[in-house]
Design an enzyme around this catalytic site. Structure first.
Site, short mmCIF file in Angstrom:
data_model
loop_
_atom_site.label_atom_id
_atom_site.label_comp_id
_atom_site.label_asym_id
_atom_site.label_seq_id
_atom_site.Cartn_x
_atom_site.Cartn_y
_atom_site.Cartn_z
CB THR A 1 44.95 39.43 39.12
OG1 THR A 1 44.28 40.66 38.80
CG2 THR A 1 45.65 38.90 37.87
CE LYS B 1 42.73 41.07 35.85
NZ LYS B 1 43.78 42.07 36.29
CB THR C 1 45.63 46.21 35.41
OG1 THR C 1 46.86 46.84 35.52
CG2 THR C 1 45.97 44.73 35.35
CD GLU D 1 44.20 45.85 43.40
OE1 GLU D 1 44.72 44.91 42.80
OE2 GLU D 1 44.82 46.88 43.72
CG ASN E 1 47.68 47.70 45.25
OD1 ASN E 1 48.06 47.24 44.17
ND2 ASN E 1 46.41 47.95 45.49
#
Length: 409
Positions: free
Chosen positions: A155, A181, A192, A278, A404
């Site tokens: 993602t 992932k 996640t 991220e 985000n």
């Protein structure tokens, strides 16, 4: 027995096929569906999110891993999480499994499913079914096929994550491999994060589950990017026995060796996720030594790696040791702050910044150089025993907020 890292992905073990492609779930360009298939039945094991809110695929997989006599396939989609989707979402898991069962000529109960992406949206089931059928026709055992699958489950990841190794069991070469992932909504107690491990080892379902459940404590449950525990966290292991080693049905040397190989794969993948958080610029590890027990060490290490202030200091290459000691103090674990030593380590060197709870006369310039590397370690000695634990995370950057802030768009 030596464990040898090899260049490979989920197709490295004998009998496993995989692929990835674009099914148009979110757009017409990014690969968004993957399939992993074993030519023969597999023992399966799984661990899942501790979040009370569990996505439909988590519910489906927990049932299959617990009750099905074997599994042979995993179907994964990215873009939509199929979480908070009610009975309709769970029905789509069954529909996906049924489509795969028909395409692969296996029972529906031999199909696992996984999803990652935006919470609250229903899957475009027609596109999912199309993807399942298309994938079943292009499955392959090559290195490139494994790469396609690893890319399709991403993602916000900036890179695909794969690892493989070989070992010897009972005179037979055994291979263990995995892909995963994870980049955001990553926090201890699963994240996640989707992880799929394949192996041609022959091992019972019971011992495979035991090995996985025990190993996750020191691997995936020790990583954190942002403190959010996801609805979709899943680690699945499939073992098809095609290496033809004597089946591992009891604990002993062969089981111990297999556990070491599984740990190698799980640890490597955990670090790849933490290092690709991220917006991050570096992998940040927190290691506690001198603990009286594992629980104390794990608790303190996780607290440090989860500290937003510490993570921000790492991003700024600032040796702000007070933030580390503070995070240790509110972890909930008991220790004596006045005996703590703290070091910073990286490829640029090692520097002791705290001794017996007080700052040393360290060089800020040297500390900044150490903190400027792509992998940074904070090591803390609490001087109470011989146990140790390491938690894995990353720095906290402006880019994390940017990603985000507009994730759904």
């Amino acid at each position: 027995m030596a464990i040898t890292k090899i260049n490979g992905g989920v197709t490295a073990p004998k009998g496993f096929l995989a692929s990835g492609l674009n099914a148009g779930i979110k757009n017409q360009t990014k690969k968004d569906m993957a399939m992993v298939f074993s030519s023969t039945p597999c023992a399966a094991a799984g661990v899942f999110t501790t979040n009370l809110v569990k996505a439909a695929p988590v519910k489906w997989d927990k049932e299959i891993v617990t009750t099905s006599p074997y599994v042979q396939a995993v179907v994964v989609n990215s873009g939509i999480a199929n979480a908070c989707t009610g009975a309709e979402g769970l029905g789509y898991c069954a529909d996906t499994a049924a489509e795969a069962a028909a395409a692969l000529n296996i029972p529906k109960t031999a199909v696992l499913v996984a999803s990652t992406g935006v919470i609250g949206k229903q899957l475009p089931i027609d596109k999912i079914k199309y993807g399942v059928t298309a994938l079943s026709k292009v499955l392959g055992s090559s290195r490139e096929d494994a790469k396609l699958a690893a890319e399709a489950i991403m993602t916000t990841d900036t890179k695909s994550k794969e690892v493989a190794c070989t070992l010897e069991l009972d005179g037979k070469q055994v291979t263990v491999a995995g892909m995963c992932k994870g980049s955001g909504m990553i926090h201890p107690n699963m994240c996640t994060m989707l992880c799929f491990v394949t192996t041609d080892a022959a091992i019972s379902h019971e011992l495979l589950q035991k090995a996985l459940s025990e190993d996750v404590v020191d691997t995936f449950n020790m990583i954190s990017v942002d403190g959010d525990t996801s609805t979709n966290d899943t680690v699945l292991v499939m073992a098809n026995g095609q290496a033809e080693n004597t089946p591992i049905t009891k604990e002993g040397e062969d089981y111990k060796t297999f556990c070491e190989a599984l740990h190698f794969i799980m640890l490597e993948l955990s670090k790849k996720i933490a290092g690709d958080g991220e917006g991050c610029t570096c992998l940040f590890e927190a290691t506690v030594i001198g603990a009286k027990d594992k629980n104390q060490a794990r608790t303190i290490a996780k607290s440090v790696v989860c500290s937003s202030l510490t993570k921000a200091a790492v991003f700024g290459h600032d040796a702000n040791w007070g933030r580390i000691l503070c995070a240790m103090g509110y972890s909930g674990a008991q220790f004596d702050p006045e005996v703590v030593d703290i070091w910073l380590e990286s490829k640029a060197g090692t520097i002791k910044i705290v001794e017996n709870g007080i700052a040393t006369d360290y060089s800020e310039e040297t500390a900044t150089k150490i903190l400027s590397e792509e992998e940074v370690i904070a090591k803390m000695d609490i001087k109470e025993g011989n146990e140790t634990a390491t938690a894995f995370g990353c720095d906290l950057t402006y880019e994390y907020v940017k990603i985000n802030g507009d994730y759904r768009s």
